[in-house]
Structure formats: C-alpha cells, structure tokens
Design a protein around this motif. Structure first.
Motif, PDB file in Angstrom:
ATOM      1  N   TYR A 311       0.841  -1.204   0.000  1.00 36.38           N
ATOM      2  CA  TYR A 311       0.000   0.000   0.000  1.00 36.38           C
ATOM      3  C   TYR A 311       0.879   1.259   0.000  1.00 36.38           C
ATOM      4  N   LYS A 312       1.928   1.223   0.776  1.00 40.16           N
ATOM      5  CA  LYS A 312       2.846   2.365   0.874  1.00 40.16           C
ATOM      6  C   LYS A 312       3.475   2.676  -0.488  1.00 40.16           C
ATOM      7  N   ALA A 313       3.845   1.627  -1.237  1.00 41.31           N
ATOM      8  CA  ALA A 313       4.483   1.812  -2.547  1.00 41.31           C
ATOM      9  C   ALA A 313       3.582   2.593  -3.498  1.00 41.31           C
ATOM     10  N   VAL A 314       2.287   2.278  -3.504  1.00 36.09           N
ATOM     11  CA  VAL A 314       1.341   2.978  -4.380  1.00 36.09           C
ATOM     12  C   VAL A 314       1.149   4.412  -3.925  1.00 36.09           C
ATOM     13  N   LEU A 315       1.004   4.610  -2.630  1.00 38.78           N
ATOM     14  CA  LEU A 315       0.792   5.955  -2.085  1.00 38.78           C
ATOM     15  C   LEU A 315       1.968   6.870  -2.394  1.00 38.78           C
ATOM     16  N   GLU A 316       3.172   6.335  -2.322  1.00 35.46           N
ATOM     17  CA  GLU A 316       4.355   7.164  -2.586  1.00 35.46           C
ATOM     18  C   GLU A 316       4.449   7.536  -4.061  1.00 35.46           C
ATOM     19  N   ILE A 317       4.024   6.640  -4.950  1.00 39.18           N
ATOM     20  CA  ILE A 317       4.019   6.959  -6.385  1.00 39.18           C
ATOM     21  C   ILE A 317       3.008   8.066  -6.681  1.00 39.18           C
ATOM     22  N   MET A 318       1.850   7.992  -6.036  1.00 35.46           N
ATOM     23  CA  MET A 318       0.762   8.935  -6.337  1.00 35.46           C
ATOM     24  C   MET A 318       0.869  10.255  -5.585  1.00 35.46           C
ATOM     25  N   GLY A 319       1.717  10.341  -4.589  1.00 40.97           N
ATOM     26  CA  GLY A 319       1.910  11.602  -3.867  1.00 40.97           C
ATOM     27  C   GLY A 319       0.648  12.079  -3.168  1.00 40.97           C
ATOM     28  N   LYS A 320       0.206  13.299  -3.495  1.00 42.25           N
ATOM     29  CA  LYS A 320      -0.982  13.864  -2.836  1.00 42.25           C
ATOM     30  C   LYS A 320      -2.297  13.407  -3.480  1.00 42.25           C
ATOM     31  N   ARG A 321      -2.199  12.736  -4.608  1.00 41.21           N
ATOM     32  CA  ARG A 321      -3.421  12.289  -5.293  1.00 41.21           C
ATOM     33  C   ARG A 321      -4.102  11.173  -4.506  1.00 41.21           C
ATOM     34  N   PRO A 322      -5.428  11.133  -4.515  1.00 44.39           N
ATOM     35  CA  PRO A 322      -6.149  10.135  -3.720  1.00 44.39           C
ATOM     36  C   PRO A 322      -5.923   8.708  -4.218  1.00 44.39           C
ATOM     37  N   VAL A 323      -5.855   7.780  -3.284  1.00 42.80           N
ATOM     38  CA  VAL A 323      -5.721   6.357  -3.592  1.00 42.80           C
ATOM     39  C   VAL A 323      -6.809   5.609  -2.829  1.00 42.80           C
TER      40      VAL A 323
END
Length: 564
Positions: A311-323
């Motif tokens: 989950y962290k890997a995706v959040l870091e790629i997307m930055g401030k964009r919602p996941v």
C-alpha cells in the motif's frame, strides 16, 4: 476478407509470420523404475516453474496475474497427485502420465457452460505443453526476439507466448481460435497490440511473407489486398498513432468540461507496478486498488507488514493524489485454495467480499491495520465491497475503530482521519443509498456487478452475454439515484466499473453529475479529451433524455450517434 472477433483495437499492416509449434509425440510404454519417472516429472515441474517466473519478471504488471495463475496450476495437488498416481499405478512414463491427467483437466473445463471457465482450459493446455516439452528436453518457440516487424498468424497464442511478444517488432496478431475473454486477448489489450481472434482457419489461407491488413476493433482481416487498400489502412494507422501522440499532451492537464465542471479521472490497478502506468497516463488518482492480488499466488495469507509495503508503494508513487484501496474482495470468480472456502451453487450470490471479512474478523483486521498504518504516506481512502445494508457498514467501521485502538495502544503511527466509502454494486445498496450516504464519506459505483445483479445475468455465461448490458434503463436509473442521494448527503460519487471508460456513456455520466470516473490506464487520456470537449449543462439535458428512454437498444443507438 475474413471476419473474426476484434480482440484488441488498432490497425495493423505488415508481413505475415506464421507461428507453428512442433507436434508433441508421446511414446507410452510400461516403465520399471517408477521413482525415476516421478523424479523426471518433478524436475520438469521445477524447470517449468523457473521459466514462468522468468517470463513473469519481463512482463507488464497487468499480465502477471495471468502468469500467477499458471504457477498455481503447477502447485495443484490434484495435478501432481494425478500424475504421480498414473506413474505408480499404471507404470506409465512421465510424459504419458502427464498427458493423460492434463487431457482430463482440459476436458472438464472445456465442457463447462461458463464462457470464462471454458477459456481457462487454454491455461491448463499452455502449462501442460511447457511441462511436456521440458520432459522431452525440447526448446519451446520464442517470440521475444524478431528480426523485422511482422504480423503473427497462429492457430492460437498461449498466455506465455503473448507475454513474450517482441513489442518493437510485433505489429499485431491474428489467430484461428480464441475470444475476447481469452488471456491472449486480455494481454494484447494491455500491451496495446492490435489483435483479431476466432478466425477459424486463417492459418490455412496465408503463408510467410504475405501482406496482411486488419482492424483489431472491427475484426476485419484482409490478405494480400490491392495496393490502394494497403495505403488506405496504412494512412488510418498513422492517424491513430498521431492521435495517440496528441493525447500525450493532456497528461498534466485537468479534466474540466467546456463550462467548468471538473471530473476526476482515476485508474483501476491491481498492484504497485500498475500505479506507475497510471501515473504515466495522467491519472488524477487511483479509483480502485484491488487488494485481492496480494492474497493470490501464495499458500498463506499476507502479513500486515507485507500489505503495508504494498500500500505504501502505491501511495508514494501517487503523492498527494487520492488512492482508494478496496478491502479484500474474494469469492465468486476469485478463489484462494488456502482459505478453504465452501463450494457454492451460486458463488456470486454467496460467501464473498465483505461477508467473509465480517465473518473472519482476524483477516479483515490485519488488512485494516495495514491500511491505517499506510495512510500516513499519502492520501489513502478505504472502500468496502459488496455492501448491501447499513448494518454491514457499521460492523465494518466497528472493526476499523478496534484496529485504530490497537495501533494506538501499541504506539504505532497511523492515519486517524482516513475517508471511508463503499462500492455500490448491489441493487439493494443503490435503493437505500440515501441511508448509506449518512454512514460513509463517498460512494464508488461498481458497474460490473451492478449490471449483473440488476439484470440477473451471469456476466461469464456466453449464452446470455447479450443480456449483460450497460445501457439497460434500470441500471442507468439506479446510477442516477445513487448520484443524487450521495450529493444530497454532501458526499462525492465516483464509478470504477468497466462502464466508466466507455466513451458512449461518459457524456451521460457527466450529465448525471458523477464526480469521478476510474478506468484502465489506457482509457484515461481519451476520456480526458472527450470531457474537455463537452458542456456539462448540455450533457444534463442528454442524461435526462436517456433516462426517459424505454429500451437499452434505443439508448445505445442514441449515445453512439452522439459520440460520432
């Protein structure tokens, strides 16, 4: 002219390369050394596993789930036990024993009425063929390195064949057999390689060096056409490629209608690698992260730490964009052998998704703890699937609160204010969406199951596939009801089913007031361009017109004409 099934859009013009595999001849006979044959079989299993793992490492993230399914076949105790039993009881050599067991499995799947399950026979055949070739010490043909641009013509392409295609030199492929749901077709769409399948005997009508022209959307194939036709299709192909280049200019722009209505375009993903493709295609967020892929291709449940990292890997790629991360959605067509789920007459109506999570709270809480901890790394939102009642939302939120208290007690960092929403994919949820809106922060409409449940149509059953229709008036009225009830309660409403990326329906959804549309990465930029050319106020009128229509056919004709 030949007509097949358009499996992957795009126009291809080029030379034919006939792809034929060597016939496998099995010599059966009684063996004396049973242990030697079983050791040969296990050696071939090991080599096959290593080969598929290597192919998997070189493929796109979206294709890896298909290869994971192949790895699971190699772990199947019924397959392994069946071959070992045939060697031991019938004194068959390893090749003959494997062929016998594989043919039995293939026959079982091919006899199924469910179109999706019938297509899975191709996976078993693919794995079996690779195993046999390894037992015989023969090399499998490889399409990974080609000398020049070609169009592949084959009786069939297995998933492992397709995964290895040289994307630089494969202009497209056509096959005798296959359907839109076959894994080779799915992979072609992922790789953006034009393809036509189900041509019956195209391999009998072409030879190496012939010129082939085809349209992967219409399913039309021309062999050695006149020069004028070749030039016309080549021109169309160049126009398509130029249009793609133009779309790339929209990657960093916002999705806003001509009169200022903003719509968020998200991407549906299955693992962290998919998030990179979403980012490369200008996604404004992740509208659906399917977490069940974390639980597949393994023999035990993923730990809290493993989930946290994913989950962290995706959040870091997307930055401030919602996941938006959907909690575990297994059951129905997704099974996990190690969970020993019961066999059911109607699995899509049974023990699945949130129902399993509320019953097996320890599995659910582990995932919720990982999500809460991951929330500190980005803009994470939690979404519950398969909700049908207010009671289920409250029960899920109670477990979420317990997870928060545990983490606080343990002194672990977590995000305390994560937005929580639900997938609206059951008609009951749509009908009581005014009540559910008071319990959650957002709705995301899952059209795949909502169509299935609203129309009572098994979306995998080819005999009634024509009844599975996103233009059904009942479906569109339910969608409008959900949007209106969400907005009355002050929450935003999105959509993450296949219909969200349908260019014919996007104007209707804009007019209905959807706040977000989440789709495959390849659909994002075309959808952005389309919405930027539309007026929200005009589409409100269009949506009202559509909602007054009586039939799916009438609606489909109307919106198709609108898009031209």
């Amino acid at each position: 002219m030949y007509k097949g099934i358009g499996a992957s859009p795009g126009i291809a013009v080029g030379k034919v390369l006939l792809f034929k595999k060597e016939d496998i001849v099995i010599e059966s006979g009684a063996v004396d050394d049973v242990e030697k044959e079983q050791n040969r079989f296990h050696g071939a299993l090991k080599k096959t596993r290593e080969q598929i793992e290597e192919i998997k490492r070189r493929t796109l993230a979206e294709q890896q789930a298909i290869l994971d399914a192949h790895l699971m076949i190699l772990e199947d105790p019924e397959l392994i036990g069946g071959v070992e039993g045939a060697i031991r009881a019938e004194k068959l050599n390893a090749e003959a024993a494997l062929e016998k067991v594989m043919n039995m499995f293939i026959a079982i799947f091919e006899s199924m009425e469910n179109g999706y399950m019938k297509e899975r026979a191709a996976d078993i055949r693919d794995v079996g063929e690779r195993l046999l070739m390894n037992l015989l010490g023969k090399e499998l043909p490889n399409l990974a390195k080609l000398k020049e641009p070609v169009i592949i013509v084959a009786h069939d392409l297995t998933p492992s064949d397709t995964a290895q295609l040289d994307r630089e030199n494969v202009l497209g492929f056509v096959t005798d057999i296959g359907g839109r749901t076959s894994h080779s077709a799915i992979m072609a769409r992922t790789m953006e390689i034009p393809a036509v399948v189900g041509l019956k005997d195209i391999t009998q009508h072409v030879k190496n060096g012939d010129i082939l022209v085809f349209d992967g959307e219409e399913g039309i194939v021309l062999v050695n056409p006149e020069d004028a036709l070749v030039r016309e299709y080549a021109r169309k192909r160049e126009e398509q490629l130029q249009a793609k280049k133009e779309l790339r200019k929209l990657i960093n722009s916002s999705t806003i209608s001509t009169d200022g209505r903003k719509v968020e375009l998200g991407c549906n993903i299955g693992n962290p690698k998919d998030a990179k493709k979403a980012d490369e295609n200008g996604a404004e967020g992740i509208g659906l992260y399917r977490t069940e892929f974390l639980y597949m291709d393994r023999t035990s449940l993923p730990t809290e730490e493993e989930q946290l990292e994913a989950y962290k890997a995706v959040l870091e790629i997307m930055g401030k964009r919602p996941v938006i991360i959907r909690t575990l959605d297994i059951g129905g067509d997704k099974e996990l052998p190690y969970m020993n789920l019961p066999k059911e007459m109607n699995p899509f109506l049974g023990y699945r998704a949130i129902r399993i999570c509320l019953d097996r709270k320890e599995i659910f809480k582990t995932q919720l703890r990982a999500l809460l901890r991951a929330g500190i790394y980005g803009n994470l939102k939690i979404m519950y699937p398969m909700i049908s009642s207010v009671e289920e939302v409250r029960a899920a939120n109670k477990i979420l609160e317990e997870a928060k208290q545990e983490l606080q007690h343990e002194g672990k960092d977590y995000a305390s204010n994560i937005a929580v929403g639900i997938m609206v994919e059951i008609p009951a949820a749509a009908v009581i969406s005014d009540m559910l809106a008071r319990e959650v922060d957002f709705f995301s409409i899952g059209t795949n199951d909502l169509i299935q449940y609203t129309t009572a149509v098994d979306r995998m059953n080819e005999k009634i596939a024509h009844l599975y229709n996103p233009f059904h008036p009942a479906l569109l009225r339910l969608i409008k009801l959900v949007i209106d009830n969400g907005h009355k309660a002050g929450i935003w409403v999105g959509m993450c089913g296949e219909a969200a990326g349908d260019k014919r329906l996007i104007p209707v959804f804009l007019g209905m007031g959807l706040d977000e549309l989440s789709m495959g990465a390849g659909s994002i930029l075309p959808a952005r361009k389309q919405i930027q050319s539309l007026s929200y106020e005009e589409m409100k009128v269009v949506a009202d017109q559509v909602l007054q229509m009586d039939t799916a056919e009438e609606i489909e004709k109307f919106v198709t004409k609108l898009c031209k």
